[in-house]
Write an enzyme that holds these catalytic residues in place. Structure first.
Site, PDB file in Angstrom:
ATOM      1  N   ASN A   1    -128.553  99.587-110.096  1.00  0.00           N
ATOM      2  CA  ASN A   1    -129.376 100.753-110.717  1.00  0.00           C
ATOM      3  C   ASN A   1    -128.605 100.876-112.206  1.00  0.00           C
ATOM      4  O   ASN A   1    -127.645 101.145-112.210  1.00  0.00           O
ATOM      5  CB  ASN A   1    -129.129 101.642-109.837  1.00  0.00           C
ATOM      6  CG  ASN A   1    -129.868 103.071-110.065  1.00  0.00           C
ATOM      7  OD1 ASN A   1    -129.906 103.771-111.056  1.00  0.00           O
ATOM      8  ND2 ASN A   1    -131.046 103.366-109.032  1.00  0.00           N
ATOM      9  N   ALA A   2    -129.492 101.188-113.127  1.00  0.00           N
ATOM     10  CA  ALA A   2    -128.620 101.505-114.267  1.00  0.00           C
ATOM     11  C   ALA A   2    -127.771 102.962-114.246  1.00  0.00           C
ATOM     12  O   ALA A   2    -126.689 102.999-114.812  1.00  0.00           O
ATOM     13  CB  ALA A   2    -129.772 101.523-115.423  1.00  0.00           C
TER      14      ALA A   2
ATOM     15  N   GLN B   1    -151.552 102.954-120.175  1.00  0.00           N
ATOM     16  CA  GLN B   1    -150.190 102.548-120.891  1.00  0.00           C
ATOM     17  C   GLN B   1    -150.783 102.351-122.183  1.00  0.00           C
ATOM     18  O   GLN B   1    -151.554 103.191-122.938  1.00  0.00           O
ATOM     19  CB  GLN B   1    -149.483 101.482-120.725  1.00  0.00           C
ATOM     20  CG  GLN B   1    -148.037 101.757-119.689  1.00  0.00           C
ATOM     21  CD  GLN B   1    -147.259 102.499-120.387  1.00  0.00           C
ATOM     22  OE1 GLN B   1    -147.273 102.530-121.580  1.00  0.00           O
ATOM     23  NE2 GLN B   1    -145.979 102.680-119.850  1.00  0.00           N
TER      24      GLN B   1
ATOM     25  N   GLY C   1    -145.339  98.714-117.529  1.00  0.00           N
ATOM     26  CA  GLY C   1    -145.108 100.135-117.612  1.00  0.00           C
ATOM     27  C   GLY C   1    -145.494 101.285-116.428  1.00  0.00           C
ATOM     28  O   GLY C   1    -146.110 102.190-116.608  1.00  0.00           O
TER      29      GLY C   1
ATOM     30  N   GLY D   1    -139.339  96.380-120.850  1.00  0.00           N
ATOM     31  CA  GLY D   1    -137.975  95.961-121.075  1.00  0.00           C
ATOM     32  C   GLY D   1    -137.414  94.499-121.036  1.00  0.00           C
ATOM     33  O   GLY D   1    -136.289  94.198-121.671  1.00  0.00           O
TER      34      GLY D   1
ATOM     35  N   CYS E   1    -145.768  89.096-135.369  1.00  0.00           N
ATOM     36  CA  CYS E   1    -144.938  89.348-136.412  1.00  0.00           C
ATOM     37  C   CYS E   1    -145.007  90.463-137.169  1.00  0.00           C
ATOM     38  O   CYS E   1    -146.367  91.000-137.401  1.00  0.00           O
ATOM     39  CB  CYS E   1    -144.889  87.964-137.416  1.00  0.00           C
ATOM     40  SG  CYS E   1    -146.377  87.917-138.364  1.00  0.00           S
TER      41      CYS E   1
ATOM     42  N   ARG F   1    -138.040  90.839-110.652  1.00  0.00           N
ATOM     43  CA  ARG F   1    -138.319  91.047-112.148  1.00  0.00           C
ATOM     44  C   ARG F   1    -137.133  90.364-112.935  1.00  0.00           C
ATOM     45  O   ARG F   1    -137.377  89.641-113.732  1.00  0.00           O
ATOM     46  CB  ARG F   1    -138.108  92.433-112.580  1.00  0.00           C
ATOM     47  CG  ARG F   1    -139.382  93.108-112.154  1.00  0.00           C
ATOM     48  CD  ARG F   1    -139.298  94.725-112.775  1.00  0.00           C
ATOM     49  NE  ARG F   1    -140.725  95.412-112.696  1.00  0.00           N
ATOM     50  CZ  ARG F   1    -140.952  96.666-112.830  1.00  0.00           C
ATOM     51  NH1 ARG F   1    -139.852  97.398-113.517  1.00  0.00           N
ATOM     52  NH2 ARG F   1    -141.911  97.238-112.886  1.00  0.00           N
TER      53      ARG F   1
ATOM     54  N   THR G   1    -136.063 101.290-119.037  1.00  0.00           N
ATOM     55  CA  THR G   1    -136.545 101.609-117.547  1.00  0.00           C
ATOM     56  C   THR G   1    -137.744 102.398-117.829  1.00  0.00           C
ATOM     57  O   THR G   1    -138.144 102.982-119.017  1.00  0.00           O
ATOM     58  CB  THR G   1    -135.563 102.365-116.876  1.00  0.00           C
ATOM     59  OG1 THR G   1    -135.208 103.728-117.336  1.00  0.00           O
ATOM     60  CG2 THR G   1    -134.359 101.627-116.430  1.00  0.00           C
TER      61      THR G   1
END
EC number: 4.2.1.49
Length: 556
Positions: free
Chosen positions: A242-243, A130, A52, A178, A410, A201, A264
């Site tokens: 790049n997104a 985080q 994160g 992600g 779960c 990654r 992201t």
């Protein structure tokens, strides 16, 4: 010299039943802290970064070493206080009190922003925790796989008549959170195209079997998706790109995915999102020279991406914010209709929260995968009439590679969490399991978070920003006897946008543990039912009545 950086450190938690602390209630937090920094678990373990953006497990290596040292000497009637990753005090309490109490990244509201936090961070006075990074219960990408899977299944029911066959998802980000998307998507029957700017990654997710294939061009990735859809065999593709570029290009080409989302690290524009046209090296260099320029460029790129998401939504894609605050960043950059697509919690998950159903997780301190497989079987035995849950457990065993200590997640609710915990404790007691297990959850749960752009978005009564609830949750879990309790700010969506609490408890086979487990694993999810009943949700009100919760203001 950065006291947080040490590439020579390689942390592996001890396995087996031999203690290096004075009890399992101190051994457990030690092992789980170490597990957060396992090289197969953490994103940048040499920097103490778990996931994160800059979510850390300890403030610096000196603090990490001191935490370990203190846990190894801590008595069963003492409590260690950890302030933003720094061990600041040990106090005499009692054996039913938490062994560790953690507070991370909390700021007085007027100063609760990235600019002030980053100044403190530079001075070594704060640490971004985080959610599960600084609370020592991160279990790798599995920790969010089922929640993502449940969301994608709900989207198929809501938008595609219950079938995801031949459908594909466009998303961004292959970090610790992600990275769950491609596996969750294929488990739910979709093909998945995930954009990621950091090739290491993608390779990490390939190695841990969260991604099936890697592509270096959009055409190559689309061909893989097309072939998979024609063959009826879902595939996940990590695209090195790049997104913002990819999302915008798909709009230009007139290609519309079936589902569009993003994960992201948009919550942290300084450290978590690479601006269009920048290299990773350029961004790292610019962070040292001109932080404001990095933030501005990142938010401009987020605006491009969100505009593309809105265009894809208008073209027919089921579009949702997956909790990284990208809509807020784009809104601040002038995209006035950024919130025209919903967050995933109000759109798909809130009915589960109303019954206290959320991300229940446990880890085998033994390090033996067989302990997890035995607990999987116990879950099926105790919850026999839930084929959806059984299917999840079967898929998880087959397709999810353990990262660090073997673990399982779960989604179960108020009526089942305590039952399962007590059964696990009995399995430790009678020797079925080779060592104790720890039981915890994400901070993303029904009663443990206030986050108006994510978990508490669009609450029925308008109480989105009321953060009394996670504070009460942390206090109640402390009073109930959890092994460690945490209270954080800024997780998931960034500084100023969330407050949330975490809880972990050890099942060590003792009668004392059974009493604590019964209290904690009932009270913790019950606060979620309480919170949603108080907000006016009928599902939560009915659940509260069915389970006999004592909620004084609830109509009988």
């Amino acid at each position: 010299m950065d006291k947080r950086h040490n590439p020579s450190r390689r942390i592996i938690a001890p396995h087996g039943s031999k203690l290096s602390c004075k009890s399992w209630t101190t051994e457990a937090p030690m092992r789980m802290l170490m597990n957060n920094l396992h090289p197969d678990v953490a994103e940048r373990p040499e920097d103490l970064v778990v996931y994160g953006g800059i979510g850390r497990a300890a403030r610096d290596w000196e603090c990490y070493d001191k935490i370990i040292e203190v846990l190894q000497r801590l008595e069963e009637d003492e409590t260690l206080l950890v302030q933003s990753g720094k061990p600041v005090g040990v106090f005499k309490t009692h054996n039913n009190a938490p062994r560790v109490i953690i507070a991370n990244s909390n700021l007085v509201p007027h100063w609760a922003n990235w600019e002030h936090f980053n100044e403190l961070d530079k001075k070594g006075l704060a640490m971004y925790g985080q959610m599960t990074a600084g609370s020592w219960i991160y279990i790798g990408s599995q920790g969010i796989v089922q929640g993502t899977y449940e969301t994608f299944v709900a989207m198929a029911k809501q938008h595609f008549g219950g079938s995801s066959a031949g459908k594909w998802i466009l998303t961004g980000g292959l970090g610790g959170m992600g990275g769950a998307q491609p596996l969750a998507g294929t488990m739910a029957g979709y093909s998945v195209l995930t954009c990621e700017v950091d090739e290491t990654r993608i390779d990490f997710r390939l190695r841990t079997r969260y991604v099936d294939k890697k592509a270096t061009s959009l055409d190559e990735a689309l061909a893989m998706i097309d072939e998979a859809n024609k063959s009826g065999k879902p595939v996940s593709v990590g695209l090195l790109a790049n997104a913002a570029d990819v999302f915008a290009e798909l709009v230009e080409r007139g290609i519309t995915p079936d589902v569009v989302t993003d994960q992201t690290s948009a919550h942290d524009p300084l450290n978590g999102y690479l601006p269009q046209g920048w290299s990773l090296e350029q961004a790292a260099d610019m962070r040292k020279k001109d932080e404001a320029a990095v933030v501005k460029a990142a938010k401009q790129s987020m605006a491009v991406q969100v505009k593309a998401m809105l265009a894809l939504q208008a073209a027919g894609a089921a579009t949702t914010d997956y909790g990284n605050n990208i809509r807020q960043m784009a809104f601040e950059e002038g995209v006035e209709n950024a919130f025209d697509f919903p967050g995933f919690v109000p759109a798909y998950v809130r009915p589960l929260f109303c019954e206290g159903i959320g991300p229940f997780r446990w880890a085998a301190l033994s390090g033996d995968p067989e302990d997890i497989y035995k607990t999987d079987a116990k879950v099926k035995e105790l919850i026999p009439d839930n084929p959806h849950l059984h299917n999840w457990l079967d898929m998880a065993r087959e397709r999810i590679a353990f990262q660090g200590l073997p673990s399982r997640i779960c989604w179960v609710g108020l009526k089942d969490r305590a039952r399962l915990a007590l059964a696990f404790n009995e399995m430790v007691k009678n020797g079925e399991l080779s060592a104790p297990v720890v039981i915890g959850r994400d901070h993303l749960d029904s009663g443990s978070v206030a986050s108006p752009n994510r978990e508490t978005e669009s609450m029925l009564d308008g109480s989105d920003a009321v953060s009394d609830w996670p504070l009460m949750n942390a206090l109640l879990n402390t009073a109930s006897g959890a092994t460690w309790v945490s209270l954080h700010h800024g997780g998931g969506v960034g500084m100023g946008f969330s407050q949330h609490s975490g809880v972990v408890i050890v099942a060590d086979g003792t009668d004392d543990a059974a009493a604590r487990l019964g209290r904690v694993l009932w009270n913790d999810p019950a606060t979620g039912v309480m919170r949603h009943a108080d907000a006016g949700y009928d599902i939560a009100k009915n659940c509260a009545k069915e389970q006999g919760l004592d909620l004084p203001m609830l109509e009988k």
